[in-house]
Design an enzyme around this catalytic site. Structure first.
Site, short mmCIF file in Angstrom:
data_model
loop_
_atom_site.label_atom_id
_atom_site.label_comp_id
_atom_site.label_asym_id
_atom_site.label_seq_id
_atom_site.Cartn_x
_atom_site.Cartn_y
_atom_site.Cartn_z
N LEU A 29 0.79 -1.23 0.00
CA LEU A 29 0.00 0.00 0.00
C LEU A 29 0.83 1.28 0.00
CD1 LEU A 29 -2.64 -1.07 2.69
CD2 LEU A 29 -3.01 -0.94 0.21
N ASN A 33 7.67 3.35 -0.38
CA ASN A 33 8.28 2.37 0.53
C ASN A 33 8.64 1.15 -0.32
OD1 ASN A 33 8.69 0.20 2.34
ND2 ASN A 33 7.41 1.17 3.90
N GLU A 182 3.85 12.86 9.75
CA GLU A 182 4.14 11.43 9.86
C GLU A 182 4.71 11.05 11.23
OE1 GLU A 182 3.95 8.98 6.98
OE2 GLU A 182 2.50 10.52 6.47
N HIS A 261 10.76 8.15 5.15
CA HIS A 261 10.83 8.83 6.45
C HIS A 261 12.30 9.06 6.80
CE1 HIS A 261 6.73 6.91 7.60
NE2 HIS A 261 6.55 8.14 7.19
N CYS A 380 11.01 1.54 13.38
CA CYS A 380 9.61 1.79 13.02
C CYS A 380 8.66 1.25 14.07
CB CYS A 380 9.29 1.15 11.67
SG CYS A 380 9.95 2.01 10.24
#
Length: 457
Positions: A29, A33, A182, A261, A380
Site C-alpha cells: 500500500l 516504501n 508522519e 521517512h 519503526c
C-alpha cells in the site's frame, strides 16, 4: 524548566512497541516504501510477525531497557467501508468491497499501526514549558490506510497517559496536504542525557506554501510526506522555543531512493546523531544549527555514500535501528538481520561504528523479517517516550512489559492469530470476527479500557 522546578532526575526512555495486529498482510500500500511495494501480494504470517515483535521487546527488556506495549488497531475498519458507501451486513460490506474495490479493502485491513514511530510526536517534560509530557498523534494523511489510525491512536495514548497533571494531549493536525504529519519517524531529540534539556530535530520533505521555488529541490519519483508547516505546528503545540528546535529538509534524492521517512536514513540518541551522507539537503547547515542549540557537544556519526549506497541503506534498514543508552555511557545499536546479510553494510558496522570514535559499543541483530517485508525495521516498531520515575508511576493500564505480561501476550497471539494470510483472505468475515474477539481480550489484558470503535458503541 529549571532543575529546581524538576526534582525528579530519574529520567529513562521507554520504547513503546506496537503489537502486530491479526490482519498483518502484504498489500503493497505504501507508495515510496520500496520493501512494501516489492512484497505486495505475498502471503504473510501474522502469528510469526507478532511473535517476532514480542521477542524483540523481551530481549530488550531482559537487557535492562524499559519496554512498553501499544495495542494494534481495529481491522478491518468496517466503519471506513460504510463511510465510502458500502452498506448492508458486515459480510455484505466485505464481499462488495472485495469485488468492487479490492485495494480499498486491503487498505482498511492494514496492520500498519504496528509501526508506532508514526503514532505521534512526543516532547518530554524537561523540554516543555509546563513541565508535562506532550503528545500529538500524527494525522498520516498522505496515505488512506494510515489516515484511519489517528482517532484510535489518540484514545490509546489518552488511556495510558491519562494523568492531566503530567501528560498533555493535542489534537492531530488538520488532515490536509499542507499539514501532512508522519509523527516521530521524522523527529529526533538530542540531549546530553534523557533528563537534560533537549534539542528537537524535525525533518521535512517539502514546504506546502513554498513548493515549486527554485530554492526548494523536489523529489521526482516518490512523494515527500512530511511538510515543514506540520513540523512547525507540532513544535508550537508543544511549546518549543526557537532555541529548542531545528528544521531540516530531507534530501530529495534520498526520498526518490525509498527513504520515505527520516528514520530510514538517520537515528539519534543522547548527543549522537548517526546519519547517512545523503540524509539532509543541507548537511553542514543542519549540523551547525544543532551545535548552536545543544548544551552538550553533538557527536555526529556520518556514513559516507561510498561506504553504504542509498540502495543498501534502504534494503538493509541500517539507520532504521534502535540506538539505546547504557548506564556506563555507551550505546547499543539494535539492527535488523538484513544488515548482517549485506556485506558492505556489515563491514561499515564494524569499521565505522564499532571501531569508530563514538559511544556505540555494541550491535545487536534482531529478526523482524515479517515487518521488514512491509517496510518497517526495529525503529519503526517503537515510539520513544522519555519519562521520569513519577511519570512512569502515573501510567495507567498494564503496558510496561515484564515476564508475566510477555507470557500472556505470547499466549494471546498463539490463541488468536493465523499463521497464513493472503490478500484474498481479507474478505473472510470470520477474520473480522476473530479480530474483534482478540482485541476485546487484549484491552482487558492491558487494562486500558474501551478504546476501539466496537467497544464504544
Amino acid at each position: 524548566m529549571s532543575d529546581q522546578q524538576r526534582p525528579d532526575r530519574d529520567y529513562r526512555e521507554v520504547n513503546f512497541d506496537g503489537l502486530v495486529g491479526p490482519t498483518h498482510n502484504y498489500a503493497g500500500l505504501a507508495l515510496g516504501n520500496v520493501a512494501s511495494m516489492s512484497h505486495g501480494g505475498l502471503v504473510a504470517n501474522p502469528r510469526e510477525a507478532a511473535l517476532q515483535g514480542l521477542a524483540k521487546m523481551k530481549a530488550l527488556m531482559d537487557a535492562g531497557y524499559l519496554q512498553g506495549v501499544l495495542p494494534p488497531q481495529q481491522r478491518p475498519d468496517l466503519g471506513a467501508l460504510r463511510a465510502l458507501g458500502f452498506s448492508g451486513s458486515d459480510e455484505r460490506v466485505l464481499a462488495r468491497a472485495a469485488g468492487d474495490a479490492p485495494q480499498i479493502l486491503r487498505a482498511v485491513c492494514s496492520a500498519s499501526s504496528m509501526w508506532t514511530a508514526n503514532a505521534a510526536t512526543v516532547t518530554p517534560s524537561p523540554d516543555a514549558p509546563d513541565g508535562r509530557v506532550h503528545f500529538t498523534p500524527a494525522n498520516l494523511q498522505s496515505s488512506f490506510h494510515r489516515f484511519l489510525e489517528p482517532a484510535t491512536t489518540g484514545r490509546v495514548l489518552a488511556a495510558i497517559f491519562r494523568d492531566e497533571a503530567r501528560f498533555a494531549h493535542h489534537p492531530a493536525l488538520p488532515a490536509t496536504p499542507a499539514f501532512s504529519d508522519e509523527g516521530a519517524a521524522n523527529h529526533t531529540r538530542l540531549a546530553g542525557g534523557h533528563g537534560d534539556a533537549g534539542v528537537h530535530l524535525f525533518v521535512y520533505g517539502r514546504e506546502a506554501f513554498g513548493w515549486g521555488s527554485e530554492t526548494l529541490p523536489a523529489p521526482k519519483r516518490f512523494p515527500a510526506r512530511q511538510t515543514l508547516e506540520a513540523s512547525q505546528a507540532v513544535a508550537r503545540q508543544h511549546g518549543l522555543a526557537e532555541s529548542q528546535a531545528v528544521f531540516a529538509q530531507q534530501h530529495p534524492e534520498a526520498i526518490d531512493a525509498g527513504v520515505f521517512h527520516n528514520d530510514v536514513i538517520a537515528v539519534g540518541n543522547g548527543p549522537v546523531l548517526l546519519y547517512h551522507e545523503m540524509a539532509f539537503l543541507d548537511e553542514a547547515g543542519t549540523l551547525e544549527a544543532l551545535r548552536e542549540r545543544m548544551r552538550t557537544p553533538l557527536i555526529p556519526v556520518r556514513i559516507p555514500l561510498e561506504a553504504v549506497s542509498l540502495e543498501d541503506a534502504v534494503g538493509s534498514y541500517l539507520f532504521n535501528s534502535q540506538l539505546l543508552s547504557n548506564p556506563d555511557g555507551s550505546m547499543t545499536l539494535v539492527v535488523p538481520g538484513e544488515c548482517q546479510e549485506n556485506a558492505s553494510v556489515w563491514r561499515t558496522v564494524q569499521d565505522h561504528l564499532l571501531a569508530g570514535a563514538n559511544p556505540i559499543g555494541e550491535v545487536v541483530v534482531k529478526d523482524v523479517k515479517q515487518s521488514m517485508r512491509n517496510g518497517g525495521g526495529p525503529a519503526c516498531l517503537r515510539l520513544r517516550v522519555v519519562l521520569g520515575a513519577e511519570e512512569r508511576g502515573a501510567l495507567a493500564g498494564r503496558v510496561l512489559l515484564d515476564d508475566a505480561l510477555h507470557g500472556e501476550l505470547t499466549a494471546w497471539v498463539e490463541r488468536h492469530y493465523r499463521d497464513r494470510l493472503a490478500p484474498e483472505d481479507l474478505a473472510d468475515p470470520a477474520l473480522a470476527r476473530e479480530t474483534l474477539v482478540a482485541l476485546d481480550e487484549l484491552s482487558g489484558i492491558l487494562e486500558i479500557g474501551s478504546v476501539y470503535p466496537f467497544q464504544l458503541g
